[in-house]
Design a protein around this motif. Structure first.
Motif, PDB file in Angstrom:
ATOM      1  N   ILE A 131      -1.274  84.869  66.427  1.00 55.08           N
ATOM      2  CA  ILE A 131       0.179  84.724  66.368  1.00 55.08           C
ATOM      3  C   ILE A 131       0.761  86.095  66.057  1.00 55.08           C
ATOM      4  CG2 ILE A 131       2.084  83.555  65.203  1.00 55.08           C
ATOM      5  CD1 ILE A 131       0.304  81.654  66.779  1.00 55.08           C
ATOM      6  N   ARG A 132       1.762  86.515  66.810  1.00 52.12           N
ATOM      7  CA  ARG A 132       2.294  87.862  66.631  1.00 52.12           C
ATOM      8  C   ARG A 132       3.721  87.895  66.093  1.00 52.12           C
ATOM      9  NH1 ARG A 132       0.300  91.724  71.236  1.00 52.12           N
ATOM     10  NH2 ARG A 132       1.160  93.059  69.671  1.00 52.12           N
ATOM     11  N   LYS A 133       4.609  87.163  66.723  1.00 56.80           N
ATOM     12  CA  LYS A 133       6.018  87.152  66.329  1.00 56.80           C
ATOM     13  C   LYS A 133       6.534  85.728  66.502  1.00 56.80           C
ATOM     14  CE  LYS A 133      10.453  89.287  67.525  1.00 56.80           C
ATOM     15  NZ  LYS A 133      11.101  90.276  68.406  1.00 56.80           N
ATOM     16  N   VAL A 134       7.059  85.145  65.423  1.00 60.75           N
ATOM     17  CA  VAL A 134       7.514  83.758  65.479  1.00 60.75           C
ATOM     18  C   VAL A 134       8.987  83.649  65.112  1.00 60.75           C
ATOM     19  CG1 VAL A 134       5.257  82.715  65.027  1.00 60.75           C
ATOM     20  CG2 VAL A 134       6.750  83.287  63.124  1.00 60.75           C
ATOM     21  N   GLU A 135       9.559  82.570  65.617  1.00 60.45           N
ATOM     22  CA  GLU A 135      10.929  82.225  65.278  1.00 60.45           C
ATOM     23  C   GLU A 135      10.896  80.844  64.636  1.00 60.45           C
ATOM     24  OE1 GLU A 135      14.588  82.434  68.075  1.00 60.45           O
ATOM     25  OE2 GLU A 135      13.871  80.351  68.100  1.00 60.45           O
ATOM     26  N   ILE A 136      11.471  80.747  63.443  1.00 59.05           N
ATOM     27  CA  ILE A 136      11.577  79.471  62.752  1.00 59.05           C
ATOM     28  C   ILE A 136      13.056  79.102  62.778  1.00 59.05           C
ATOM     29  CG2 ILE A 136      11.232  78.227  60.584  1.00 59.05           C
ATOM     30  CD1 ILE A 136       9.350  81.389  60.983  1.00 59.05           C
ATOM     31  N   ALA A 137      13.371  77.888  63.240  1.00 58.97           N
ATOM     32  CA  ALA A 137      14.763  77.471  63.366  1.00 58.97           C
ATOM     33  C   ALA A 137      14.955  76.090  62.760  1.00 58.97           C
ATOM     34  CB  ALA A 137      15.172  77.459  64.836  1.00 58.97           C
ATOM     35  N   VAL A 138      16.110  75.899  62.125  1.00 56.25           N
ATOM     36  CA  VAL A 138      16.477  74.635  61.511  1.00 56.25           C
ATOM     37  C   VAL A 138      17.889  74.285  61.968  1.00 56.25           C
ATOM     38  CG1 VAL A 138      16.873  73.434  59.313  1.00 56.25           C
ATOM     39  CG2 VAL A 138      15.079  75.138  59.475  1.00 56.25           C
ATOM     40  N   LYS A 139      18.101  72.990  62.226  1.00 56.55           N
ATOM     41  CA  LYS A 139      19.456  72.531  62.520  1.00 56.55           C
ATOM     42  C   LYS A 139      19.687  71.191  61.854  1.00 56.55           C
ATOM     43  CE  LYS A 139      18.407  70.477  67.038  1.00 56.55           C
ATOM     44  NZ  LYS A 139      18.787  70.457  68.457  1.00 56.55           N
ATOM     45  N   TRP A 140      20.954  70.857  61.663  1.00 58.71           N
ATOM     46  CA  TRP A 140      21.360  69.599  61.079  1.00 58.71           C
ATOM     47  C   TRP A 140      22.816  69.359  61.460  1.00 58.71           C
ATOM     48  CZ3 TRP A 140      20.961  74.191  58.649  1.00 58.71           C
ATOM     49  CH2 TRP A 140      22.037  74.655  57.896  1.00 58.71           C
ATOM     50  N   ASP A 141      23.230  68.103  61.356  1.00 54.63           N
ATOM     51  CA  ASP A 141      24.614  67.761  61.652  1.00 54.63           C
ATOM     52  C   ASP A 141      25.461  67.955  60.400  1.00 54.63           C
ATOM     53  OD1 ASP A 141      23.893  67.109  64.224  1.00 54.63           O
ATOM     54  OD2 ASP A 141      23.923  64.935  63.882  1.00 54.63           O
ATOM     55  N   PRO A 142      26.753  68.254  60.596  1.00 49.94           N
ATOM     56  CA  PRO A 142      27.647  68.408  59.431  1.00 49.94           C
ATOM     57  C   PRO A 142      27.742  67.108  58.633  1.00 49.94           C
ATOM     58  CG  PRO A 142      28.690  69.229  61.440  1.00 49.94           C
ATOM     59  CD  PRO A 142      27.424  68.532  61.854  1.00 49.94           C
ATOM     60  N   SER A 143      28.103  67.245  57.372  1.00 51.95           N
ATOM     61  CA  SER A 143      28.312  66.080  56.504  1.00 51.95           C
ATOM     62  C   SER A 143      29.473  65.250  57.041  1.00 51.95           C
ATOM     63  CB  SER A 143      28.636  66.536  55.081  1.00 51.95           C
ATOM     64  OG  SER A 143      27.568  67.266  54.545  1.00 51.95           O
ATOM     65  N   ALA A 144      29.490  63.984  56.657  1.00 55.48           N
ATOM     66  CA  ALA A 144      30.582  63.090  57.047  1.00 55.48           C
ATOM     67  C   ALA A 144      31.905  63.595  56.466  1.00 55.48           C
ATOM     68  CB  ALA A 144      30.291  61.676  56.552  1.00 55.48           C
ATOM     69  N   ALA A 145      32.993  63.235  57.110  1.00 53.39           N
ATOM     70  CA  ALA A 145      34.326  63.630  56.643  1.00 53.39           C
ATOM     71  C   ALA A 145      34.505  63.209  55.188  1.00 53.39           C
ATOM     72  CB  ALA A 145      35.391  62.987  57.521  1.00 53.39           C
ATOM     73  N   GLY A 146      35.071  64.102  54.396  1.00 53.03           N
ATOM     74  CA  GLY A 146      35.306  63.836  52.986  1.00 53.03           C
ATOM     75  C   GLY A 146      34.129  64.132  52.082  1.00 53.03           C
ATOM     76  N   GLN A 147      32.961  64.436  52.659  1.00 50.33           N
ATOM     77  CA  GLN A 147      31.768  64.762  51.877  1.00 50.33           C
ATOM     78  C   GLN A 147      31.599  66.279  51.792  1.00 50.33           C
ATOM     79  OE1 GLN A 147      29.750  62.476  50.311  1.00 50.33           O
ATOM     80  NE2 GLN A 147      31.365  61.070  50.935  1.00 50.33           N
ATOM     81  N   PRO A 148      30.999  66.777  50.709  1.00 53.90           N
ATOM     82  CA  PRO A 148      30.747  68.220  50.630  1.00 53.90           C
ATOM     83  C   PRO A 148      29.787  68.655  51.738  1.00 53.90           C
ATOM     84  CG  PRO A 148      30.019  67.093  48.617  1.00 53.90           C
ATOM     85  CD  PRO A 148      30.528  66.054  49.556  1.00 53.90           C
TER      86      PRO A 148
END
Length: 177
Positions: A8-25
């Motif tokens: 392994i030489r060069k890696v990319e680690i990526a994370v995603k998630w959806d925004p919180s519900a309206a009114g939530q932090p």
């Protein structure tokens, strides 16, 4: 691994998630990477890279940092250039931490989280954090330098359920044999 493999030489680690519900932090996930010296491969990280930082030699850095999951595509992206790391490093451990402000959160409260680890266009691992739902942080990858100098990839999530502020000190020990 055969004699022609460059590891392994060069890696990319990526994370995603959806925004919180309206009114939530907002929900804020952060990628964190720690390097470990060959002389101390499990206890004390030599360097820790997270938001607003990069490794001193420039081999580990964040390409993208989101505080709320409202980005297009992958919200947090980190690059790790293993082939450029000095010989004194034996391990790199990468994790994901959930920021705990204003309330305590675990992965069960993150909306549609996803993880992708790839080298070039080759996907090495994908996950949805389903095995660490009660955790406030999790290691997601371990890269280990072999005697030949090449790097091996060890996938798998290992949850951490205590205070995430102490996660960077403990993340190398979570996989200690």
């Amino acid at each position: 691994m055969n004699g022609l493999s460059k590891g392994i030489r060069k890696v990319e680690i990526a994370v995603k998630w959806d925004p919180s519900a309206a009114g939530q932090p907002p929900t804020d996930l952060d990628l964190v990477a720690a390097t470990y010296l060959a002389s101390d491969p499990y206890e004390n990280p030599a360097n820790v890279v997270h938001f607003d930082s990069r490794s001193p030699d420039g081999t580990i850095y964040l390409n993208r940092d989101s505080k709320d999951g409202k980005g297009f595509g992958w919200d947090e992206v980190m690059t790790v250039e293993l082939d450029r790391l000095a010989d004194r490093y034996a391990r790199v451990v990468v994790g994901v931490v959930i920021q705990q402000r204003p309330d305590r959160r675990t992965f069960v409260s993150v909306v549609n989280p996803a993880l992708r680890i790839r080298e070039g266009y080759t996907v090495l691992a994908e996950d949805d954090f389903g095995t660490v739902l009660g955790a406030t942080a999790s290691t997601v990858a371990e890269f280990v330098r072999q005697e030949s100098g090449t790097w091996d990839f060890h996938p798998g999530l290992h949850g951490f359920e205590d205070d995430p502020a102490t996660f960077t000190a403990a993340m190398g020990r979570l996989r200690n044999p």
